[in-house]
Design an enzyme around this catalytic site. Structure first.
Site, PDB file in Angstrom:
ATOM      1  N   PRO A  11      29.900  63.409  81.100  1.00  0.00           N
ATOM      2  CA  PRO A  11      29.705  63.325  82.542  1.00  0.00           C
ATOM      3  C   PRO A  11      29.736  61.905  83.090  1.00  0.00           C
ATOM      4  CG  PRO A  11      27.645  63.824  81.428  1.00  0.00           C
ATOM      5  CD  PRO A  11      28.728  63.968  80.407  1.00  0.00           C
ATOM      6  N   ASN A  12      30.320  61.803  84.253  1.00  0.00           N
ATOM      7  CA  ASN A  12      30.401  60.569  85.050  1.00  0.00           C
ATOM      8  C   ASN A  12      31.390  59.546  84.503  1.00  0.00           C
ATOM      9  OD1 ASN A  12      28.394  61.337  87.046  1.00  0.00           O
ATOM     10  ND2 ASN A  12      26.929  61.184  85.362  1.00  0.00           N
ATOM     11  N   ARG A  19      32.082  53.011  88.816  1.00  0.00           N
ATOM     12  CA  ARG A  19      30.656  53.257  88.565  1.00  0.00           C
ATOM     13  C   ARG A  19      30.010  52.055  87.879  1.00  0.00           C
ATOM     14  NH1 ARG A  19      28.829  56.745  83.353  1.00  0.00           N
ATOM     15  NH2 ARG A  19      26.627  56.891  83.853  1.00  0.00           N
ATOM     16  N   TYR A  24      29.486  49.098  83.018  1.00  0.00           N
ATOM     17  CA  TYR A  24      30.548  49.843  82.335  1.00  0.00           C
ATOM     18  C   TYR A  24      31.937  49.186  82.442  1.00  0.00           C
ATOM     19  CZ  TYR A  24      26.952  53.433  82.118  1.00  0.00           C
ATOM     20  OH  TYR A  24      25.790  54.107  81.866  1.00  0.00           O
ATOM     21  N   ASN A  75      32.214  60.214  73.452  1.00  0.00           N
ATOM     22  CA  ASN A  75      31.255  59.529  74.309  1.00  0.00           C
ATOM     23  C   ASN A  75      30.700  60.611  75.227  1.00  0.00           C
ATOM     24  OD1 ASN A  75      29.747  58.113  76.124  1.00  0.00           O
ATOM     25  ND2 ASN A  75      31.347  56.641  76.676  1.00  0.00           N
ATOM     26  N   ALA A  78      25.467  60.864  79.333  1.00  0.00           N
ATOM     27  CA  ALA A  78      24.032  61.182  79.347  1.00  0.00           C
ATOM     28  C   ALA A  78      23.694  62.383  78.460  1.00  0.00           C
ATOM     29  CB  ALA A  78      23.571  61.431  80.777  1.00  0.00           C
ATOM     30  N   GLU A  99      30.839  58.347  67.269  1.00  0.00           N
ATOM     31  CA  GLU A  99      30.238  58.292  68.609  1.00  0.00           C
ATOM     32  C   GLU A  99      30.512  56.924  69.223  1.00  0.00           C
ATOM     33  OE1 GLU A  99      26.003  58.726  68.412  1.00  0.00           O
ATOM     34  OE2 GLU A  99      25.743  58.781  70.592  1.00  0.00           O
ATOM     35  N   HIS A 101      29.808  54.467  72.785  1.00  0.00           N
ATOM     36  CA  HIS A 101      29.255  54.201  74.113  1.00  0.00           C
ATOM     37  C   HIS A 101      29.805  52.866  74.582  1.00  0.00           C
ATOM     38  CE1 HIS A 101      26.377  57.479  73.922  1.00  0.00           C
ATOM     39  NE2 HIS A 101      26.171  57.129  72.665  1.00  0.00           N
ATOM     40  N   ARG A 108      19.103  49.054  76.717  1.00  0.00           N
ATOM     41  CA  ARG A 108      18.884  49.672  78.020  1.00  0.00           C
ATOM     42  C   ARG A 108      17.560  50.450  78.045  1.00  0.00           C
ATOM     43  NH1 ARG A 108      24.093  52.513  80.145  1.00  0.00           N
ATOM     44  NH2 ARG A 108      22.899  52.228  82.071  1.00  0.00           N
TER      45      ARG A 108
HETATM   46  C1  DQA Z   1      27.238  55.818  78.129  1.00  0.00           C
HETATM   47  C2  DQA Z   1      25.737  55.497  78.018  1.00  0.00           C
HETATM   48  C3  DQA Z   1      24.904  56.651  78.540  1.00  0.00           C
HETATM   49  O1  DQA Z   1      23.509  56.325  78.455  1.00  0.00           O
HETATM   50  C4  DQA Z   1      25.229  56.949  79.971  1.00  0.00           C
HETATM   51  O2  DQA Z   1      24.506  58.067  80.418  1.00  0.00           O
HETATM   52  C5  DQA Z   1      26.685  57.109  80.216  1.00  0.00           C
HETATM   53  C6  DQA Z   1      27.622  56.230  79.535  1.00  0.00           C
HETATM   54  C7  DQA Z   1      28.107  54.613  77.736  1.00  0.00           C
HETATM   55  O3  DQA Z   1      29.299  54.819  77.495  1.00  0.00           O
HETATM   56  O4  DQA Z   1      27.618  53.481  77.717  1.00  0.00           O
HETATM   57  O5  DQA Z   1      27.108  57.933  81.018  1.00  0.00           O
HETATM   58  O6  DQA Z   1      27.524  56.884  77.235  1.00  0.00           O
END
Ligand code: DQA
Length: 149
Positions: A11-12, A19, A24, A75, A78, A99, A101, A108
């Site tokens: 998501p997002n 964003r 990011y 990835n 959240a 995985e 990120h 964080r």
């Molecule tokens: C994320 C880190 C997560 O905590 C966050 O909710 C994201 C992006 C990252 O790529 O740094 O949506 O996965």
């Protein structure tokens, strides 16, 4: 040709570039897709790159990967921190999982410092921005070639 690596984004991540760029970065998800695809080609792999805001859709894609992929790079955004359903699906997939990120989740908020996904992952790359996807592809290629334990 070998089965592709599923590169799944949660998501997002569709908002990448717009964003919170201080966290990011400025690359869009399409930019990330392009560099991941180029790196895949360089290491002799094909990718299936997808994004969804929907937890169930991500579960479905992981189940699909079980038959159709040779590995998963994920990835989960959240959902990494909340989703036992994604963890169960990844464990059921019986595939190498890496995985990624973009941000360094360990620098964080406390709630980002635990990831369910990590329990299914061979390795975790975080904090290196979009480069992390390329490094994950390289590690996946070595894993599949059996050159890394
Ligand atoms: C994320 C880190 C997560 O905590 C966050 O909710 C994201 C992006 C990252 O790529 O740094 O949506 O996965």
């Amino acid at each position: 040709m070998a089965k592709p690596i599923y590169v799944l984004n949660g998501p997002n991540l569709n908002l990448l570039g717009k964003r919170e760029p201080a966290v990011y970065g400025h690359e869009s998800l399409n930019d990330v897709r392009a560099r991941t695809k180029a790196r895949a080609k360089a290491v002799g792999l094909a990718i299936e790159f997808r994004q969804s805001n929907d937890e169930g859709e991500l579960v479905n894609w992981i189940q699909e990967a079980r038959d159709n992929a040779s590995g998963i790079i994920v990835n989960a955004g959240a959902y990494s921190h909340t989703s036992i359903a994604l963890l169960d699906a990844l464990q059921a997939a019986e595939l190498p999982v890496i995985e990624v990120h973009l941000s360094n989740i360990f620098r964080r908020e406390a709630y980002r410092q635990h990831s369910y996904v990590s329990q299914a992952a061979k390795g975790v790359i975080c904090g290196l921005g979009p480069k992390g996807y390329e490094l994950a592809l390289e590690a996946m290629a070595e894993t599949l070639a059996g050159t890394k334990p």
